[in-house]
Design a protein around this motif. Structure first.
Motif, PDB file in Angstrom:
ATOM      1  N   PHE A  12       5.848  -0.526   6.287  1.00  0.00           N
ATOM      2  CA  PHE A  12       4.500   0.042   6.252  1.00  0.00           C
ATOM      3  C   PHE A  12       4.413   1.138   7.293  1.00  0.00           C
ATOM      4  O   PHE A  12       4.618   0.885   8.480  1.00  0.00           O
ATOM      5  N   LYS A  13       4.194   2.349   6.842  1.00  0.00           N
ATOM      6  CA  LYS A  13       4.098   3.517   7.720  1.00  0.00           C
ATOM      7  C   LYS A  13       5.239   3.592   8.734  1.00  0.00           C
ATOM      8  O   LYS A  13       5.009   3.708   9.940  1.00  0.00           O
ATOM      9  N   GLY A  14       6.458   3.448   8.241  1.00  0.00           N
ATOM     10  CA  GLY A  14       7.611   3.595   9.107  1.00  0.00           C
ATOM     11  C   GLY A  14       7.992   2.333   9.859  1.00  0.00           C
ATOM     12  O   GLY A  14       9.083   2.247  10.420  1.00  0.00           O
ATOM     13  N   LYS A  15       7.075   1.338   9.895  1.00  0.00           N
ATOM     14  CA  LYS A  15       7.424   0.098  10.588  1.00  0.00           C
ATOM     15  C   LYS A  15       8.059  -0.873   9.609  1.00  0.00           C
ATOM     16  O   LYS A  15       7.501  -1.164   8.552  1.00  0.00           O
ATOM     17  N   ARG A  16       9.227  -1.374   9.982  1.00  0.00           N
ATOM     18  CA  ARG A  16       9.927  -2.266   9.062  1.00  0.00           C
ATOM     19  C   ARG A  16       9.916  -3.694   9.559  1.00  0.00           C
ATOM     20  O   ARG A  16       9.893  -3.941  10.759  1.00  0.00           O
ATOM     21  N   ARG A  17       9.926  -4.635   8.658  1.00  0.00           N
ATOM     22  CA  ARG A  17      10.197  -6.024   9.028  1.00  0.00           C
ATOM     23  C   ARG A  17      11.118  -6.629   7.982  1.00  0.00           C
ATOM     24  O   ARG A  17      11.200  -6.153   6.848  1.00  0.00           O
ATOM     25  N   LYS A  18      11.814  -7.668   8.401  1.00  0.00           N
ATOM     26  CA  LYS A  18      12.826  -8.272   7.541  1.00  0.00           C
ATOM     27  C   LYS A  18      12.516  -9.756   7.374  1.00  0.00           C
ATOM     28  O   LYS A  18      12.214 -10.437   8.351  1.00  0.00           O
ATOM     29  N   LEU A  19      12.574 -10.224   6.129  1.00  0.00           N
ATOM     30  CA  LEU A  19      12.322 -11.640   5.859  1.00  0.00           C
ATOM     31  C   LEU A  19      13.465 -12.191   5.023  1.00  0.00           C
ATOM     32  O   LEU A  19      14.112 -11.443   4.288  1.00  0.00           O
ATOM     33  N   ALA A  20      13.680 -13.495   5.120  1.00  0.00           N
ATOM     34  CA  ALA A  20      14.546 -14.134   4.135  1.00  0.00           C
ATOM     35  C   ALA A  20      13.795 -14.040   2.809  1.00  0.00           C
ATOM     36  O   ALA A  20      12.573 -14.244   2.776  1.00  0.00           O
ATOM     37  N   LEU A  21      14.498 -13.707   1.736  1.00  0.00           N
ATOM     38  CA  LEU A  21      13.802 -13.440   0.472  1.00  0.00           C
ATOM     39  C   LEU A  21      12.851 -14.571   0.040  1.00  0.00           C
ATOM     40  O   LEU A  21      11.723 -14.299  -0.363  1.00  0.00           O
ATOM     41  N   PRO A  22      13.267 -15.851   0.140  1.00  0.00           N
ATOM     42  CA  PRO A  22      12.338 -16.904  -0.311  1.00  0.00           C
ATOM     43  C   PRO A  22      11.015 -16.915   0.472  1.00  0.00           C
ATOM     44  O   PRO A  22       9.996 -17.367  -0.042  1.00  0.00           O
ATOM     45  N   ALA A  23      11.041 -16.392   1.703  1.00  0.00           N
ATOM     46  CA  ALA A  23       9.820 -16.391   2.527  1.00  0.00           C
ATOM     47  C   ALA A  23       8.816 -15.339   2.075  1.00  0.00           C
ATOM     48  O   ALA A  23       7.683 -15.301   2.559  1.00  0.00           O
ATOM     49  N   LEU A  24       9.218 -14.484   1.146  1.00  0.00           N
ATOM     50  CA  LEU A  24       8.306 -13.453   0.644  1.00  0.00           C
ATOM     51  C   LEU A  24       7.204 -14.068  -0.224  1.00  0.00           C
ATOM     52  O   LEU A  24       6.111 -13.519  -0.342  1.00  0.00           O
ATOM     53  N   PHE A  25       7.517 -15.240  -0.811  1.00  0.00           N
ATOM     54  CA  PHE A  25       6.618 -15.769  -1.840  1.00  0.00           C
ATOM     55  C   PHE A  25       5.689 -16.852  -1.309  1.00  0.00           C
ATOM     56  O   PHE A  25       6.120 -17.754  -0.604  1.00  0.00           O
ATOM     57  N   LYS A  26       4.401 -16.711  -1.679  1.00  0.00           N
ATOM     58  CA  LYS A  26       3.418 -17.701  -1.256  1.00  0.00           C
ATOM     59  C   LYS A  26       3.016 -18.620  -2.400  1.00  0.00           C
ATOM     60  O   LYS A  26       2.596 -19.743  -2.185  1.00  0.00           O
ATOM     61  N   GLY A  27       3.099 -18.122  -3.597  1.00  0.00           N
ATOM     62  CA  GLY A  27       2.699 -18.897  -4.766  1.00  0.00           C
ATOM     63  C   GLY A  27       2.897 -18.043  -5.988  1.00  0.00           C
ATOM     64  O   GLY A  27       3.418 -16.934  -5.876  1.00  0.00           O
ATOM     65  N   PRO A  28       2.520 -18.550  -7.181  1.00  0.00           N
ATOM     66  CA  PRO A  28       2.711 -17.739  -8.380  1.00  0.00           C
ATOM     67  C   PRO A  28       1.958 -16.420  -8.237  1.00  0.00           C
ATOM     68  O   PRO A  28       0.761 -16.422  -7.972  1.00  0.00           O
ATOM     69  N   LYS A  29       2.673 -15.315  -8.361  1.00  0.00           N
ATOM     70  CA  LYS A  29       2.105 -13.967  -8.278  1.00  0.00           C
ATOM     71  C   LYS A  29       1.512 -13.656  -6.895  1.00  0.00           C
ATOM     72  O   LYS A  29       0.693 -12.755  -6.764  1.00  0.00           O
ATOM     73  N   LYS A  30       1.872 -14.437  -5.883  1.00  0.00           N
ATOM     74  CA  LYS A  30       1.348 -14.166  -4.536  1.00  0.00           C
ATOM     75  C   LYS A  30       2.492 -13.985  -3.553  1.00  0.00           C
ATOM     76  O   LYS A  30       3.404 -14.799  -3.488  1.00  0.00           O
ATOM     77  N   THR A  31       2.408 -12.900  -2.774  1.00  0.00           N
ATOM     78  CA  THR A  31       3.431 -12.645  -1.760  1.00  0.00           C
ATOM     79  C   THR A  31       2.778 -12.508  -0.391  1.00  0.00           C
ATOM     80  O   THR A  31       1.558 -12.453  -0.288  1.00  0.00           O
ATOM     81  N   VAL A  32       3.621 -12.432   0.633  1.00  0.00           N
ATOM     82  CA  VAL A  32       3.096 -12.222   1.985  1.00  0.00           C
ATOM     83  C   VAL A  32       2.948 -10.725   2.303  1.00  0.00           C
ATOM     84  O   VAL A  32       2.656 -10.372   3.425  1.00  0.00           O
ATOM     85  N   LEU A  33       3.161  -9.879   1.292  1.00  0.00           N
ATOM     86  CA  LEU A  33       3.021  -8.434   1.506  1.00  0.00           C
ATOM     87  C   LEU A  33       1.614  -8.105   1.987  1.00  0.00           C
ATOM     88  O   LEU A  33       0.627  -8.559   1.412  1.00  0.00           O
ATOM     89  N   ARG A  34       1.531  -7.296   3.065  1.00  0.00           N
ATOM     90  CA  ARG A  34       0.218  -6.868   3.539  1.00  0.00           C
ATOM     91  C   ARG A  34      -0.249  -5.667   2.728  1.00  0.00           C
ATOM     92  O   ARG A  34       0.521  -5.088   1.975  1.00  0.00           O
ATOM     93  N   LYS A  35      -1.482  -5.282   2.941  1.00  0.00           N
ATOM     94  CA  LYS A  35      -2.046  -4.156   2.189  1.00  0.00           C
ATOM     95  C   LYS A  35      -1.164  -2.913   2.358  1.00  0.00           C
ATOM     96  O   LYS A  35      -0.822  -2.543   3.482  1.00  0.00           O
ATOM     97  N   ASP A  36      -0.806  -2.331   1.246  1.00  0.00           N
ATOM     98  CA  ASP A  36      -0.001  -1.103   1.203  1.00  0.00           C
ATOM     99  C   ASP A  36       1.441  -1.270   1.700  1.00  0.00           C
ATOM    100  O   ASP A  36       2.190  -0.296   1.751  1.00  0.00           O
TER     101      ASP A  36
END
Lengths: 168, 298
Positions: free
Chosen positions: B149-173
């Motif tokens: 997001f705007k040049g700032k990067r973060r790294k997650l283990a792929l399974p940690a990206l998902f919160k539920g069906p069609k829901k991710t931990v992605l922040r706005k934009d």
């Protein structure tokens, strides 16, 4: 030089886009809720068929920037600047493509609705792999559904066409 | 669809012009999920999917032009897969074939050839469907996901990206920019049970990656699709297998164990009980196929 974003804005709900269809430059006015398939058909390219509208049946297949893609899932405005080949750009009645001849000779066409998609998928297959195995053909036509035949004739047709193209 | 579409040429241009894009916005990559959802609304029903943000979206940001998201690169220890890479590109990549046996085995099960030409790997993850074949396979490959997001990067283990069906931990934009997949000497298998052999959404799928140390299992990662709210890692089962011999008996025990880890539901595609049972069957088959040296058998 800084490259700037392309910004498309619908004026009264209409985007103006330019694209290349079958080698000819075209300007389309497309509605903002319109899909490429509908736009193509509205501009006379009726060879692309509207089947399921959800990307399952493959009857709307066109070659989009060099690869088969499903026109029913492509928002029309994203085709701005794209190169598209429809079945109208593959061959004519008087001068058919070897694939089209082969489909007729093999008896692969019954109602014909799925055939434009089948031909375009097969054409791309033969472009990238001139001598496909039966398995290759099956896998490649995986996304093109036919409700008349049992797919046997189409597979024969693609094999025949591959031979024809090699001879020519 | 929205009245305004913006297609930035570079990531920098995207972050620079983001504030000018106005209210609600969504990223558009391959379009196969974003667009198909709206198209599938029953005829005559004007409303978009209930609760969906489709109608409130004012701007679509077309990220298919961002060259930073493209390509598959090799580093000393990992493969970097751009989020904008099409599934068909992964299919054709010698790097993927060499280093990622589970993903290679999964790709033929990913929709149809024409959809593979359109869909991107980043979109497959962002859509956060628990049945995504490529995502499930990447989870088993121990992939990490890079968000920016705007040049700032973060790294997650792929399974940690998902919160539920069609829901991710992605922040706005926030944007998925790449996947970092470690290179390790493993064999793999991806077994999927669907309505047909190809081109169907899975009832259950098992991805298994296994590294051997002589007769024993050195490292193992098992991911399952369509049997939990998110792509699921079977940690207990993997822990059980680690350090053990890879034989039929252990495969049977692992199969029994994996059934306790999943939480399938009954829906239009299948029934919960059947799905649970099949997780065991698929895992046992996957392990046996790896044991017999047939890597990536389907």
């Amino acid at each position: 030089m800084k490259k700037e974003s392309i910004r498309l804005e619908a004026v009264n709900g209409v985007f103006r886009i330019s694209l290349t269809v079958n080698g000819v430059k075209k300007n389309f006015a497309v509605k903002n809720n319109e899909f490429l398939l509908n736009a193509l058909r509205r501009y006379g390219y009726k060879g692309a068929k509207k089947g399921c509208d959800t990307g399952d049946c493959g009857s709307c297949t066109v070659i989009f920037n060099g690869k088969p893609a499903l026109a029913c899932l492509i928002p029309a405005f994203t085709a701005h600047g794209a190169e598209i080949t429809t079945i109208e750009g593959v061959g004519t009645v008087r001068n058919p493509h070897p694939l089209q001849e082969a489909f007729v000779e093999a008896g692969a066409v019954q109602c014909g609705f799925c055939i434009p998609g089948m031909i375009l998928s097969s054409k791309h297959l033969l472009d990238v792999n001139p001598s496909p195995s039966e398995d290759d053909i099956k896998k490649y036509l995986d996304g093109n559904l036919c409700r008349c035949t049992g797919y046997v004739k189409q597979i024969q047709a693609v094999k025949m066409a591959a031979k024809k193209i090699k001879k020519a | 669809m929205p009245p305004i579409v913006v297609k930035p040429p570079t990531l920098q241009a995207l972050w620079r012009s983001l504030p000018s894009f106005g209210g609600a916005r969504r990223y558009l990559a391959g379009g196969t999920d974003l667009v198909a959802g709206a198209n599938a609304a029953p005829a005559g029903v004007k409303a978009r999917p209930k609760g969906g943000s489709f109608d409130r979206t004012e701007v679509w940001v077309d990220i298919s032009g961002l060259k930073e998201l493209r390509g598959i690169k090799e580093t000393k220890t990992s493969l970097m897969i751009g989020a904008g890479a099409k599934i068909a590109e992964l299919e054709a990549s010698p790097l993927v074939r060499r280093w990622l046996p589970v993903l290679s085995a999964a790709i033929p099960h990913f929709a149809s050839p024409s959809l593979r030409n359109m869909a991107t790997i980043g979109g497959n993850a962002a859509n956060a469907s628990p049945c995504a074949d490529a995502v499930c396979a990447l989870c088993a490959e121990k992939a990490q996901v890079l968000l920016e997001f705007k040049g700032k990067r973060r790294k997650l283990a792929l399974p940690a990206l998902f919160k539920g069906p069609k829901k991710t931990v992605l922040r706005k934009d926030e944007l998925i920019v790449a996947f970092e997949v470690p290179k390790w000497k493993h064999s793999g298998a991806y077994l999927k049970l669907g309505p047909r052999s190809y081109f169907g959404i899975s009832k259950a799928a098992v991805a298994a990656a296994l590294e051997m140390d002589g007769e024993k299992v050195r490292s193992v990662c098992i991911a399952l699709a369509s049997v939990a709210p998110v792509p699921l890692l079977a940690v207990k089962t993997a822990n059980y297998l680690c350090g053990r011999m890879l034989n039929e008996e252990n495969a049977r025990t692992a199969a029994a164990l994996v059934k306790t880890e999943v939480s399938p539901i009954t829906d239009v595609r299948s029934e919960a009980g059947y799905r649970r049972e099949m997780c065991g069957v698929l895992l046992e088959r996957a392990l046996n196929s790896i044991a017999s040296g047939v890597s990536g058998i389907n």
